[in-house]
Design an enzyme around this catalytic site. Structure first.
Site, PDB file in Angstrom:
ATOM      1  N   HIS A  40      -8.901  -3.549  -2.621  1.00  0.00           N
ATOM      2  CA  HIS A  40      -8.014  -2.725  -1.801  1.00  0.00           C
ATOM      3  C   HIS A  40      -8.501  -1.272  -1.768  1.00  0.00           C
ATOM      4  O   HIS A  40      -8.604  -0.673  -0.693  1.00  0.00           O
ATOM      5  CB  HIS A  40      -6.591  -2.811  -2.377  1.00  0.00           C
ATOM      6  CG  HIS A  40      -5.561  -2.036  -1.639  1.00  0.00           C
ATOM      7  ND1 HIS A  40      -4.617  -2.632  -0.843  1.00  0.00           N
ATOM      8  CD2 HIS A  40      -5.304  -0.710  -1.593  1.00  0.00           C
ATOM      9  CE1 HIS A  40      -3.826  -1.704  -0.333  1.00  0.00           C
ATOM     10  NE2 HIS A  40      -4.223  -0.512  -0.780  1.00  0.00           N
ATOM     11  N   GLU A  41      -8.793  -0.705  -2.936  1.00  0.00           N
ATOM     12  CA  GLU A  41      -9.202   0.705  -2.995  1.00  0.00           C
ATOM     13  C   GLU A  41     -10.586   0.909  -2.382  1.00  0.00           C
ATOM     14  O   GLU A  41     -10.824   1.920  -1.709  1.00  0.00           O
ATOM     15  CB  GLU A  41      -9.142   1.224  -4.428  1.00  0.00           C
ATOM     16  CG  GLU A  41      -7.784   1.126  -5.092  1.00  0.00           C
ATOM     17  CD  GLU A  41      -6.619   1.683  -4.282  1.00  0.00           C
ATOM     18  OE1 GLU A  41      -6.797   2.657  -3.518  1.00  0.00           O
ATOM     19  OE2 GLU A  41      -5.512   1.127  -4.397  1.00  0.00           O
TER      20      GLU A  41
ATOM     21  N   CYS B 264       0.858  -1.191   0.000  1.00  0.00           N
ATOM     22  CA  CYS B 264       0.000   0.000   0.000  1.00  0.00           C
ATOM     23  C   CYS B 264       0.889   1.234   0.000  1.00  0.00           C
ATOM     24  O   CYS B 264       1.873   1.291   0.742  1.00  0.00           O
ATOM     25  CB  CYS B 264      -0.911  -0.014   1.229  1.00  0.00           C
ATOM     26  SG  CYS B 264      -2.012   1.410   1.355  1.00  0.00           S
TER      27      CYS B 264
ATOM     28  N   HIS C   3     -10.196   1.179   1.275  1.00  0.00           N
ATOM     29  CA  HIS C   3      -9.764   2.518   1.690  1.00  0.00           C
ATOM     30  C   HIS C   3     -10.964   3.436   1.901  1.00  0.00           C
ATOM     31  O   HIS C   3     -11.010   4.207   2.857  1.00  0.00           O
ATOM     32  CB  HIS C   3      -8.846   3.156   0.641  1.00  0.00           C
ATOM     33  CG  HIS C   3      -7.404   2.831   0.803  1.00  0.00           C
ATOM     34  ND1 HIS C   3      -6.686   3.122   1.945  1.00  0.00           N
ATOM     35  CD2 HIS C   3      -6.525   2.254  -0.047  1.00  0.00           C
ATOM     36  CE1 HIS C   3      -5.432   2.736   1.790  1.00  0.00           C
ATOM     37  NE2 HIS C   3      -5.306   2.199   0.587  1.00  0.00           N
TER      38      HIS C   3
END
Length: 162
Positions: free
Chosen positions: A130-131, A88, A134
């Site tokens: 992953h995004e 990351c 976030h």
């Protein structure tokens, strides 16, 4: 368009659930900055919180395809979760094994409010998960196995950037 500085682990914006973007919001500059920031070599994705903006948008740069999505929602995850090395930009210099689904699909909008869908396997599936994490105030290290997370946190605390 401006390449923006990446916020690092410990910044509260990274642990905050991002606000939805409404069609009345002018987010053209945000999207342009996300796209410019993700174009730096070695980057697969950048979420708005990583550049200090608490709004639901991210950019991606996978296999030469660069783009963005506003208000993404995970629509489908499939396959048997696999351990994948993951890193990351907000936790620089580290990669840890993390379970991710091998196939992912997200839905959202473009700047004009038109519906869009992104899907992929491998790195693209990993980036979509992953995004989106976030935007939900989660970092990839939150999903590490207990022993791996303990070691990851030790290494992060000892890093020169923390």
């Amino acid at each position: 368009m401006t390449e923006r500085q990446i916020r690092l682990f410990g910044d509260p914006v990274l642990k905050t659930v991002s606000d939805p973007i409404t069609l009345t919001d002018d987010v053209t500059g945000l999207v342009e900055d996300l796209v410019e920031t993700v174009k730096v070599p070695g980057r697969a994705g950048v979420a708005a919180p990583q550049i200090g903006v608490n709004q639901r948008a991210f950019s991606y740069n996978v296999d030469g395809e660069v783009g963005y999505i506003i208000n993404p929602v995970i629509a489908d995850l499939s396959g048997e979760p696999e351990l994948m090395d993951e890193g990351c930009l907000s936790v620089p210099g580290f990669y840890f094994p993390r379970l991710r689904y091998p196939n992912a699909r997200v839905t959202g909008q473009d700047l004009q409010g038109n519906p869009i869908e992104l899907s992929g396997t491998g790195v693209m599936a990993q980036a979509l998960q992953h995004e989106t994490d976030h935007l939900n105030g989660k970092l990839y290290i939150d999903g590490l196995e207990k022993d791996v997370k303990r070691e990851a946190m030790r290494l992060i605390r000892e890093s020169d950037w923390f």
